[in-house]
Structures are given as C-alpha cells and as structure tokens.
Design an enzyme around this catalytic site. Sequence first.
Site, PDB file in Angstrom:
ATOM      1  N   SER A  38       0.845  -1.192   0.000  1.00 33.04           N
ATOM      2  CA  SER A  38       0.000   0.000   0.000  1.00 33.04           C
ATOM      3  C   SER A  38       0.886   1.251   0.000  1.00 33.04           C
ATOM      4  CB  SER A  38      -0.955  -0.034   1.192  1.00 33.04           C
ATOM      5  OG  SER A  38      -1.944   0.960   1.061  1.00 33.04           O
ATOM      6  N   ASP A 119      -8.308  -5.460  -6.289  1.00 36.24           N
ATOM      7  CA  ASP A 119      -7.996  -4.351  -5.385  1.00 36.24           C
ATOM      8  C   ASP A 119      -8.837  -3.142  -5.779  1.00 36.24           C
ATOM      9  OD1 ASP A 119      -6.871  -2.314  -3.867  1.00 36.24           O
ATOM     10  OD2 ASP A 119      -4.817  -3.027  -4.140  1.00 36.24           O
ATOM     11  N   HIS A 150      -6.956  -5.478  -1.681  1.00 35.90           N
ATOM     12  CA  HIS A 150      -5.828  -4.624  -1.320  1.00 35.90           C
ATOM     13  C   HIS A 150      -4.993  -5.293  -0.238  1.00 35.90           C
ATOM     14  CE1 HIS A 150      -3.624  -0.915  -1.221  1.00 35.90           C
ATOM     15  NE2 HIS A 150      -3.838  -0.761   0.064  1.00 35.90           N
TER      16      HIS A 150
END
Length: 203
Positions: A38, A119, A150
């Site tokens: 991320s 995602d 994600h």
Amino acid sequence: AMKAVIDWFNGQGTAYDQNNNPVDPYWTTGATTMIGTSYDGTLPIGAATLGVAGLKAIVPIAGVTSYYEHRRSNGAGRRCRRGTDRLTGDYNLFWHERNMLKDQSKIRAAVFFSHGLNDQNVKMKHPVPLYEALRKRHHPTKIWLNQGGHGDGANSGARQAAWRDALNRFWSHYLFGVDNGAMDGPKAAVQRETGQWVDYDDW
C-alpha cells in the site's frame, strides 16, 4: 527521505546519532532493496523514480503510481483536498507533481510487482502502465497478480512458500550478485479465477 537513507548506505550521504556524531553504516554493502504494501509499497516506486544509486531492486505490493488515478475516478473526486481542483476534476500541476509514471525512465532498480486483481483501493490502473513502460524499454521486471483485494495476497496460502523463494532469489541476485537465474523463465504469475496459479512468459 528514502533517498537520504539509501544515500547514507551507499556512501553519498551522512547520518548522525543523538550526540551529533557521524554514523558509519559499516554493516551494509551499499546495495539496497525496498519492499512494502500500500503506502509502503508506494515509497519504493517513488524512491526508484529518483534514480538513486544503490537502490538495486524494489518490490511494490499494491503500490500507487499516480495519485491522480488514486484520488480520481474518471475525473470525479473521491477525496477532497486543497489544490486538487475539486470543481473540474482535471489533471493539473498539483497532480503532475504526484505522478511517478512521468519519471519511470529514471528507474534503475529491478522491479518485482505484486498486486491484487480485485484491489478496489489501489486499482490495476497503477501497476499496469508502469509495468508496460518498463517492459517496453526491456527493464528487468516481473509481476505476480493474485485474486485478492488490497494487500499482500501472494504472501499467503499455498503460494506463500513460492513467493518467499522468488523474493529470496530476486534479492540474492540483485543485492549480492548471485547468478541464480532469478529473472530467467516466466516473467508473470497469475492466480486464475479457480484459485490456481499459472506462470506465463509475460503479461
């Protein structure tokens, strides 16, 4: 900030302890890699686009490549901040400064992408254009795509051991010069809708 740390490792920068004494990173060879998920997967991309010497390899997992694409959906605002041109949704200088794709030609580090096909936070529009740009200039690149959302989807389940082995070979090759064929063979691994992983020559 990431560049400053890498420059310290490779002898181009200086770090100080709490007493303002220079600190020698005697424990490093000067060769560096970065990995993260991320936002922490975005930092390696950003550092690599600065062309910093010594950054040999990066593993961006679910990383952002353009903040316009992250904060906009076909021009519509997903979040509001000062300077982002909320009224029109247009791409402007604010977003251009936060677009790492424009600096992809400066990337020296080998890149090993990992991303979730489902995602909905950092969508596939992030790794795809960077992967294609790197491949076009024959830059050492690999990509693993999982069916997750994600996160670090390759580092779990039955595929975890294979993922960690691939990382070990990747890093051993670029950090220590081990001739282990880390970049030979399939450049892409995709987890299909059935959950099965399939290797491909490229993607």
